[in-house]
Design a protein around this motif. Structure first.
Motif, PDB file in Angstrom:
ATOM      1  N   MET A 168       0.805  -1.287  -0.132  1.00  0.00           N
ATOM      2  CA  MET A 168       0.026  -0.190  -0.005  1.00  0.00           C
ATOM      3  C   MET A 168       0.941   1.094  -0.007  1.00  0.00           C
ATOM      4  N   ASN A 169       1.863   1.243   0.916  1.00  0.00           N
ATOM      5  CA  ASN A 169       2.700   2.584   0.919  1.00  0.00           C
ATOM      6  C   ASN A 169       3.566   2.840  -0.484  1.00  0.00           C
ATOM      7  N   ILE A 170       3.946   1.756  -1.116  1.00  0.00           N
ATOM      8  CA  ILE A 170       4.745   1.635  -2.400  1.00  0.00           C
ATOM      9  C   ILE A 170       3.715   2.340  -3.404  1.00  0.00           C
ATOM     10  N   PHE A 171       2.562   1.869  -3.182  1.00  0.00           N
ATOM     11  CA  PHE A 171       1.437   2.588  -4.207  1.00  0.00           C
ATOM     12  C   PHE A 171       1.391   4.031  -4.102  1.00  0.00           C
ATOM     13  N   LEU A 172       1.322   4.685  -2.739  1.00  0.00           N
ATOM     14  CA  LEU A 172       1.216   5.869  -2.463  1.00  0.00           C
ATOM     15  C   LEU A 172       2.428   6.692  -2.757  1.00  0.00           C
ATOM     16  N   VAL A 173       3.725   6.016  -2.687  1.00  0.00           N
ATOM     17  CA  VAL A 173       4.765   6.618  -3.173  1.00  0.00           C
ATOM     18  C   VAL A 173       4.789   6.976  -4.468  1.00  0.00           C
ATOM     19  N   ILE A 174       4.388   6.040  -5.350  1.00  0.00           N
ATOM     20  CA  ILE A 174       4.216   5.951  -6.833  1.00  0.00           C
ATOM     21  C   ILE A 174       3.260   7.172  -7.202  1.00  0.00           C
ATOM     22  N   LEU A 175       2.179   7.200  -6.457  1.00  0.00           N
ATOM     23  CA  LEU A 175       1.014   8.256  -6.610  1.00  0.00           C
ATOM     24  C   LEU A 175       1.772   9.874  -6.374  1.00  0.00           C
ATOM     25  N   LEU A 176       2.658   9.788  -5.301  1.00  0.00           N
ATOM     26  CA  LEU A 176       3.225  11.088  -4.867  1.00  0.00           C
ATOM     27  C   LEU A 176       4.140  11.382  -5.820  1.00  0.00           C
ATOM     28  N   VAL A 177       4.783  10.697  -6.486  1.00  0.00           N
ATOM     29  CA  VAL A 177       5.791  10.826  -7.630  1.00  0.00           C
ATOM     30  C   VAL A 177       5.230  11.306  -8.651  1.00  0.00           C
ATOM     31  N   ALA A 178       4.069  10.514  -9.107  1.00  0.00           N
ATOM     32  CA  ALA A 178       3.389  11.280 -10.150  1.00  0.00           C
ATOM     33  C   ALA A 178       2.807  12.497 -10.311  1.00  0.00           C
ATOM     34  N   ALA A 179       2.102  12.665  -8.802  1.00  0.00           N
ATOM     35  CA  ALA A 179       1.829  14.180  -8.584  1.00  0.00           C
ATOM     36  C   ALA A 179       2.638  15.365  -8.584  1.00  0.00           C
ATOM     37  N   MET A 180       3.857  14.958  -8.242  1.00  0.00           N
ATOM     38  CA  MET A 180       5.327  15.725  -8.245  1.00  0.00           C
ATOM     39  C   MET A 180       5.388  16.107  -9.783  1.00  0.00           C
ATOM     40  N   ILE A 181       5.486  14.986 -10.484  1.00  0.00           N
ATOM     41  CA  ILE A 181       6.034  15.308 -11.880  1.00  0.00           C
ATOM     42  C   ILE A 181       4.922  16.263 -12.346  1.00  0.00           C
ATOM     43  N   ALA A 182       3.689  15.944 -12.149  1.00  0.00           N
ATOM     44  CA  ALA A 182       2.410  16.520 -12.846  1.00  0.00           C
ATOM     45  C   ALA A 182       2.586  18.252 -12.427  1.00  0.00           C
ATOM     46  N   THR A 183       3.001  18.333 -11.264  1.00  0.00           N
ATOM     47  CA  THR A 183       3.078  19.462 -10.829  1.00  0.00           C
ATOM     48  C   THR A 183       4.247  20.378 -11.566  1.00  0.00           C
ATOM     49  N   VAL A 184       5.398  19.730 -11.636  1.00  0.00           N
ATOM     50  CA  VAL A 184       6.341  20.309 -12.537  1.00  0.00           C
ATOM     51  C   VAL A 184       6.139  20.594 -14.029  1.00  0.00           C
ATOM     52  N   VAL A 185       5.301  19.547 -14.418  1.00  0.00           N
ATOM     53  CA  VAL A 185       5.083  19.893 -16.025  1.00  0.00           C
ATOM     54  C   VAL A 185       3.988  21.003 -16.123  1.00  0.00           C
ATOM     55  N   ALA A 186       3.194  21.076 -15.327  1.00  0.00           N
ATOM     56  CA  ALA A 186       2.168  21.988 -15.318  1.00  0.00           C
ATOM     57  C   ALA A 186       2.757  23.356 -15.017  1.00  0.00           C
ATOM     58  N   LEU A 187       3.862  23.169 -14.044  1.00  0.00           N
ATOM     59  CA  LEU A 187       4.404  24.576 -13.929  1.00  0.00           C
ATOM     60  C   LEU A 187       5.109  25.018 -15.101  1.00  0.00           C
ATOM     61  N   VAL A 188       5.926  24.336 -15.628  1.00  0.00           N
ATOM     62  CA  VAL A 188       6.948  24.592 -16.902  1.00  0.00           C
ATOM     63  C   VAL A 188       5.924  24.948 -17.915  1.00  0.00           C
ATOM     64  N   ARG A 189       4.839  24.285 -18.254  1.00  0.00           N
ATOM     65  CA  ARG A 189       4.123  24.600 -19.262  1.00  0.00           C
ATOM     66  C   ARG A 189       3.270  26.030 -19.211  1.00  0.00           C
ATOM     67  N   GLY A 190       3.007  26.389 -17.825  1.00  0.00           N
ATOM     68  CA  GLY A 190       2.353  27.513 -17.549  1.00  0.00           C
ATOM     69  C   GLY A 190       3.251  28.866 -17.853  1.00  0.00           C
ATOM     70  N   ILE A 191       4.465  28.553 -17.290  1.00  0.00           N
ATOM     71  CA  ILE A 191       5.687  29.556 -17.662  1.00  0.00           C
ATOM     72  C   ILE A 191       5.858  29.642 -19.096  1.00  0.00           C
ATOM     73  N   ILE A 192       5.999  28.880 -19.863  1.00  0.00           N
ATOM     74  CA  ILE A 192       6.302  28.877 -21.261  1.00  0.00           C
ATOM     75  C   ILE A 192       4.994  29.630 -22.018  1.00  0.00           C
ATOM     76  N   ALA A 193       3.882  29.260 -21.427  1.00  0.00           N
ATOM     77  CA  ALA A 193       2.737  30.157 -22.201  1.00  0.00           C
ATOM     78  C   ALA A 193       2.749  31.370 -21.549  1.00  0.00           C
TER      79      ALA A 193
END
Length: 75
Positions: A1-26
């Motif tokens: 269960m914890n490994i699943f949450l860690v994977i979700l956390l990493v995915a959310a962190m990556i999505a945050t960075v991608v959205a930030l970069v795309r927003g700055i570029i726009a």
């Protein structure tokens, strides 16, 4: 269960960075002519939407961290 949450956390962190970069570029693509125009331009709308996604993904990441901390305290 914890490994699943860690994977979700990493995915959310990556999505945050991608959205930030795309927003700055726009945001950087906004020209002076668009700034003087009537109403919001397409790039400013996209920049705003990306920053809203960033806030959402960031809140999701914080929520996942809280769940992980709560689960760690239960064991």
């Amino acid at each position: 269960m914890n490994i699943f949450l860690v994977i979700l956390l990493v995915a959310a962190m990556i999505a945050t960075v991608v959205a930030l970069v795309r927003g700055i570029i726009a945001f950087l693509r906004t020209t002076e002519a668009e700034l003087k125009g009537d109403g919001p331009s397409a790039s400013s709308i996209k920049s705003n939407r990306m920053m809203q996604f960033r806030v959402f993904f960031q809140a999701l990441a914080v929520l996942i961290v809280v769940i992980i901390m709560f689960a760690a305290g239960q064991t």
